[in-house]
Design an enzyme around this catalytic site. Structure first.
Site, mmCIF file in Angstrom:
data_model
loop_
_atom_site.group_PDB
_atom_site.id
_atom_site.type_symbol
_atom_site.label_atom_id
_atom_site.label_comp_id
_atom_site.label_asym_id
_atom_site.label_seq_id
_atom_site.Cartn_x
_atom_site.Cartn_y
_atom_site.Cartn_z
ATOM 1 N N ASN A 41 31.612 32.546 7.055
ATOM 2 C CA ASN A 41 30.895 32.100 6.536
ATOM 3 C C ASN A 41 29.321 32.795 6.621
ATOM 4 O OD1 ASN A 41 31.435 30.192 8.008
ATOM 5 N ND2 ASN A 41 30.772 28.349 7.389
ATOM 6 N N LYS B 60 36.560 37.007 18.636
ATOM 7 C CA LYS B 60 37.616 36.915 17.245
ATOM 8 C C LYS B 60 36.978 37.078 16.497
ATOM 9 C CE LYS B 60 40.706 35.462 14.781
ATOM 10 N NZ LYS B 60 40.441 36.668 14.093
ATOM 11 N N GLY C 20 35.509 26.998 12.683
ATOM 12 C CA GLY C 20 36.057 27.067 11.158
ATOM 13 C C GLY C 20 36.881 25.762 11.270
ATOM 14 N N GLY D 247 40.444 24.267 14.780
ATOM 15 C CA GLY D 247 40.024 23.358 15.580
ATOM 16 C C GLY D 247 40.505 22.691 16.360
ATOM 17 N N GLU E 215 32.697 23.436 16.163
ATOM 18 C CA GLU E 215 31.984 23.002 14.660
ATOM 19 C C GLU E 215 33.243 23.378 13.988
ATOM 20 O OE1 GLU E 215 30.093 23.157 12.360
ATOM 21 O OE2 GLU E 215 29.994 24.981 12.420
ATOM 22 N N CYS F 15 28.753 24.993 6.918
ATOM 23 C CA CYS F 15 29.558 23.331 7.626
ATOM 24 C C CYS F 15 28.884 22.584 7.101
ATOM 25 C CB CYS F 15 29.577 24.148 9.017
ATOM 26 S SG CYS F 15 28.550 24.707 9.019
ATOM 27 N N GLU G 18 36.088 18.307 2.656
ATOM 28 C CA GLU G 18 35.094 19.068 2.183
ATOM 29 C C GLU G 18 35.714 20.260 1.778
ATOM 30 O OE1 GLU G 18 35.176 22.554 6.301
ATOM 31 O OE2 GLU G 18 32.697 21.986 6.033
ATOM 32 N N GLU H 146 25.807 24.313 19.898
ATOM 33 C CA GLU H 146 25.669 24.738 20.193
ATOM 34 C C GLU H 146 23.793 25.609 20.059
ATOM 35 O OE1 GLU H 146 29.345 28.382 19.394
ATOM 36 O OE2 GLU H 146 28.768 26.730 17.119
HETATM 37 P P1 NDP Z 1 40.322 29.062 10.044
HETATM 38 O O1 NDP Z 1 40.405 27.561 10.302
HETATM 39 O O2 NDP Z 1 41.921 29.301 9.556
HETATM 40 O O3 NDP Z 1 39.747 30.283 10.419
HETATM 41 C C1 NDP Z 1 39.086 30.208 11.090
HETATM 42 C C2 NDP Z 1 38.863 31.326 12.485
HETATM 43 O O4 NDP Z 1 39.668 30.751 12.818
HETATM 44 C C3 NDP Z 1 38.779 32.556 12.280
HETATM 45 O O5 NDP Z 1 38.876 33.768 12.998
HETATM 46 C C4 NDP Z 1 40.880 32.592 12.076
HETATM 47 O O6 NDP Z 1 41.163 33.657 12.288
HETATM 48 C C5 NDP Z 1 41.059 31.692 13.852
HETATM 49 N N1 NDP Z 1 42.299 31.242 13.588
HETATM 50 C C6 NDP Z 1 43.103 30.593 12.734
HETATM 51 N N2 NDP Z 1 44.147 29.845 12.981
HETATM 52 C C7 NDP Z 1 44.264 30.506 14.600
HETATM 53 C C8 NDP Z 1 44.625 30.084 15.736
HETATM 54 N N3 NDP Z 1 46.141 29.046 15.661
HETATM 55 N N4 NDP Z 1 44.552 29.634 16.897
HETATM 56 C C9 NDP Z 1 42.850 30.844 16.846
HETATM 57 N N5 NDP Z 1 42.302 31.358 16.113
HETATM 58 C C10 NDP Z 1 42.389 30.619 14.108
HETATM 59 O O7 NDP Z 1 39.885 28.943 8.577
HETATM 60 P P2 NDP Z 1 39.888 29.280 6.845
HETATM 61 O O8 NDP Z 1 39.149 31.179 6.618
HETATM 62 O O9 NDP Z 1 41.170 29.110 6.893
HETATM 63 O O10 NDP Z 1 39.221 28.852 6.293
HETATM 64 C C11 NDP Z 1 40.135 26.948 5.643
HETATM 65 C C12 NDP Z 1 38.660 26.207 5.734
HETATM 66 O O11 NDP Z 1 38.060 26.250 7.016
HETATM 67 C C13 NDP Z 1 37.581 26.638 4.671
HETATM 68 O O12 NDP Z 1 38.259 26.614 3.156
HETATM 69 C C14 NDP Z 1 36.108 25.557 5.276
HETATM 70 O O13 NDP Z 1 36.134 24.098 3.998
HETATM 71 C C15 NDP Z 1 36.419 25.556 7.172
HETATM 72 N N6 NDP Z 1 35.818 26.660 7.428
HETATM 73 C C16 NDP Z 1 34.971 25.617 7.839
HETATM 74 C C17 NDP Z 1 33.950 26.558 8.736
HETATM 75 C C18 NDP Z 1 32.708 26.369 8.859
HETATM 76 O O14 NDP Z 1 31.800 26.570 9.647
HETATM 77 N N7 NDP Z 1 32.621 25.218 9.783
HETATM 78 C C19 NDP Z 1 33.932 27.954 8.099
HETATM 79 C C20 NDP Z 1 34.611 28.743 7.828
HETATM 80 C C21 NDP Z 1 35.871 28.081 7.238
HETATM 81 P P3 NDP Z 1 41.613 34.781 10.363
HETATM 82 O O15 NDP Z 1 40.540 34.822 9.249
HETATM 83 O O16 NDP Z 1 42.612 35.234 11.342
HETATM 84 O O17 NDP Z 1 42.389 33.646 9.883
#
Ligand code: NDP
Length: 492
Positions: A156, A179, A232, A237, A254, A288, A389, A466
C-alpha cells in the site's frame, strides 16, 4: 520525466543485480489498466539464503558496523539526497505500480527522504550509559547493531513502509535484507540501486523480491536473521511472530486497523468532513490507519454524513498518473473483489449505502481496479464490514448519544492503531484521547504522522513501534560491561 521501465527489475544482492538462481522473471501490472508494466525477477528460498550470507559477510567485513555512526550518517544523507533529486521519477514509478495518485506518491517520496534524513541524524547518537555500582568498578553499557535485519513490506505504501524499517536498521549499523510485496516491488528495487552511489558498502542493503510464503519465511528462518520488521495482514504477521519466537529474535509488527473517527456536536463540521474524507478515501482507503468507522453524535449525524458524501461523490476517479485524478484504482483485481464483497455483505446485513457502493466501470475505468468512495450508514455492529479491515474506500457510520457511548463504540474493535476525534472543547479532547485504545490519536486533524513521532498499534494492530527518536536504538542490542578497577596491594 521518463521512468526506466525498459530494463528488468532484478534482485539486488551484494551490490549486484541478478535474476536469481532460477533466472525467473514475471511481469508486475499497472492497476489502472491491468496491463503488464515491467518484468521483475522472482526470487526463491535459495536467493533469500544467498542474500543473508552476503549481508552477514558485509556486516562483518565492511566499515558499516565498525566505524562511527557519523560515517553512516553521511552515507544516509547522501542516499536521501539521491532520492530527492529523483523524487519525480520515483513518484511516477510508485504510481504506475501501485495505483495511487501522483500527488500521493510525491507525498510518500517526500516522507521517505525526510525519514532517511531523520534517522541519519540519529546514527551518531546511539549512546550507552555509565551505571553507578558498588566498589572500585566502572560499569557501562554499549549499544551494538543486531547484525542482519529482515524487513518484509506491503504493497500500500511500497517504498515508504519498506524504508520505515530499513533506514533505522541501517542507521544503527545493521545490514538489511528487504522483501518487497510481489505486487509492488519496483520502487524498492530502484531504491536499492541508489545505495552504491551513496557510498553504502555492497551487501549492506539487499532487496529480494519473490513469494512471501517462500522468500519471506526463508529470510526469517535463516539463523543469520537477528530481527524482523513486518507490515501487512494480521494472519501473516502472527505467522512471522511465531517464527521469530521460535528463533528468539525480536519482531516489529504493523498489522492494520479499523480506526474510529469520533465527531462531537461542537466540531467544525466542514473541516471534519474534509479530514474524514482524506482519512478514508486517501490512497483509495488502502491504509493501515484508515479512519474507516465514523462515530458521530446523533444531533449532527445527518449533516455530517451529507457533507462527507458530497465530497465523496465529487471525487474524480482515474489512473493515478493523470494529473486530474483524485483517487486511483485499488492495487489488484483481488483487492477490488474483496472491497466489493464487503460492501455487498454490509448491504445484506442491513447497511444503507449513501454514496458509491458498486465497482466503477465507465469508459477506461472498466480496465482497471476502480471502486468509488463509499459510505455505509446504520450497519449493525455485528456486520463484517463494521468489524473487519476492508482496506478500501469504504466508511461505515454509527451514531452516538453520550461521550461514554462514543468511547465504548470506538474501542469495540480488536484493533488499536489509530483514532481521531473532532471537538472544540479542550477537556473533551484530552480526556477522550486518553480513553481511546489506540497507539496514535489525532485531534482536529486528518491522520497525520511525522518521522519523529512514534507509530505503532495496540491490541491486534501490532507489536513494537516505528519512527520516533527511539527507533534507531530499537535496532540495537544492549551490552553491559563491568570493569574491576581495584589495584592489588603490592606484596611484602
Ligand atoms: P500480506 O500480509 O499477505 O503481505 C504483506 C507482505 O508479507 C508481502 O511482502 C508478502 O509477500 C509477505 N508475506 C506473505 N506471506 C508471508 C509469509 N508466510 N511469510 C513472510 N512474508 C509473507 O498482505 P496481502 O498483500 O495479502 O493483503 C491482504 C490484506 O492485508 C489487505 O487486504 C489488508 O487488509 C492487509 N494489509 C495491511 C497492510 C498494513 O499496512 N497493515 C498492508 C497490506 C495489507 P507477497 O507479496 O509475495 O505475498
Amino acid at each position: 520525466m521518463s521512468t526506466p521501465l525498459d530494463r528488468p527489475f532484478d534482485l539486488l544482492i551484494g551490490g549486484s543485480e541478478t535474476p536469481g538462481t532460477r533466472g525467473e522473471r514475471a511481469p508486475v501490472k499497472n492497476p489502472a489498466s491491468n496491463e503488464d508494466l515491467a518484468p521483475v525477477a522472482v526470487g526463491h528460498a535459495d536467493d533469500a539464503r544467498h542474500a543473508m550470507e552476503v549481508a552477514q559477510a558485509a556486516f562483518e567485513g565492511s566499515w558499516w558496523a565498525s566505524d562511527d555512526g557519523g560515517r553512516r550518517a553521511k552515507a544516509l544523507w547522501k542516499l536521501a539526497g539521491l532520492l530527492e533529486a529523483r523524487l519525480e521519477e520515483f513518484a511516477r514509478l510508485e504510481t504506475l505500480n501501485m495505483g495511487k495518485t501522483l500527488k500521493e506518491a510525491r507525498g510518500d517520496m517526500g516522507f521517505v527522504v525526510r525519514s532517511i534524513e531523520y534517522v541519519a541524524g540519529l546514527a551518531d547518537k546511539v549512546e550507552g550509559e555509565t551505571v553507578p555500582v558498588p566498589g572500585a568498578r566502572l560499569d557501562y553499557t554499549i549499544r551494538e547493531p543486531f547484525g542482519v535485519t529482515v524487513h518484509i513490506a506491503p504493497w500500500n505504501y511500497p517504498l515508504l513502509l519498506a524504508i520505515r524499517g530499513v533506514a533505522p536498521a541501517l542507521a544503527a549499523g545493521n545490514a538489511a535484507v528487504l522483501k518487497p510485496a510481489s505486487l509492488t516491488p519496483l520502487t524498492a528495487i530502484a531504491f536499492g540501486r541508489l545505495a552504491k552511489d551513496a557510498g553504502i558498502p555492497d551487501g549492506i542493503l539487499n532487496v529480494v523480491a519473490g513469494p512471501g510464503g517462500e522468500v519471506g519465511e526463508a529470510l526469517v528462518n535463516d539463523l543469520r536473521c537477528k530481527s524482523v520488521s513486518f507490515t501487512g495482514s494480521g494472519d501473516v504477521g502472527r505467522r512471522i511472530a511465531e517464527l521469530a519466537a521460535r528463533r528468539t529474535i525480536p519482531a516489529t509488527l504493523e498489522l492494520g486497523g479499523k480506526s474510529p473517527v469520533v465527531v462531537f456536536p461542537d466540531a467544525d463540521l466542514d473541516r471534519a468532513a474534509r479530514g474524514i474524507a482524506f482519512g478514508i478515501f486517501g490512497n483509495a482507503g488502502q491504509m493501515c490507519w484508515a479512519g474507516s468507522r465514523l462515530i458521530v453524535h446523533d444531533s449532527i449525524h445527518a449533516a455530517l454524513v451529507e457533507r462527507v458524501a458530497k465530497i465523496a461523490s465529487a471525487m474524480r476517479l482515474g489512473p493515478g498518473i493523470a494529473p486530474e485524478s483524485e483517487m486511483g484504482p485499488l492495487v489488484s483485481p483481488g483487492q477490488l473483489e474483496r472491497v466489493a464483497e464487503f460492501v455487498e455483505s454490509a448491504r445484506s446485513e442491513g447497511g444503507q449505502v449513501r454514496t458509491g457502493g458498486a465497482r466503477a466501470s465507465a469508459g477506461e475505468l472498466a480496465q482497471g481496479n476502480f471502486y468509488p468512495p463509499t459510505i455505509v450508514d446504520d450497519a449493525p455492529p455485528s456486520a463484517r464490514a463494521v468489524r473487519e479491515e476492508i482496506f478500501g474506500p469504504v466508511l461505515v457510520v454509527h451514531p452516538f448519544a453520550s461521550t461514554d457511548d462514543a468511547v465504548r463504540l470506538a474501542n469495540a474493535t480488536d484493533f488499536g492503531l489509530f483514532a481521531a476525534l473532532w471537538t472544540k472543547d479542550l477537556a473533551t479532547a484530552h480526556t477522550v484521547a486518553r480513553r481511546l485504545e489506540a497507539g496514535i490519536v489525532c485531534v482536529n486533524e486528518a491522520p497525520v504522522t511525522f518521522p519523529q513521532t512514534p507509530f505503532g498499534g495496540f491490541k491486534q494492530s501490532g507489536l513494537g513501534f516505528e519512527q520516533g527518536s527511539e527507533v534507531v536504538r530499537s535496532y540495537t542490542r544492549r551490552k553491559n560491561v563491568v570493569v574491576n578497577l581495584s589495584v592489588p596491594k603490592p606484596k611484602g
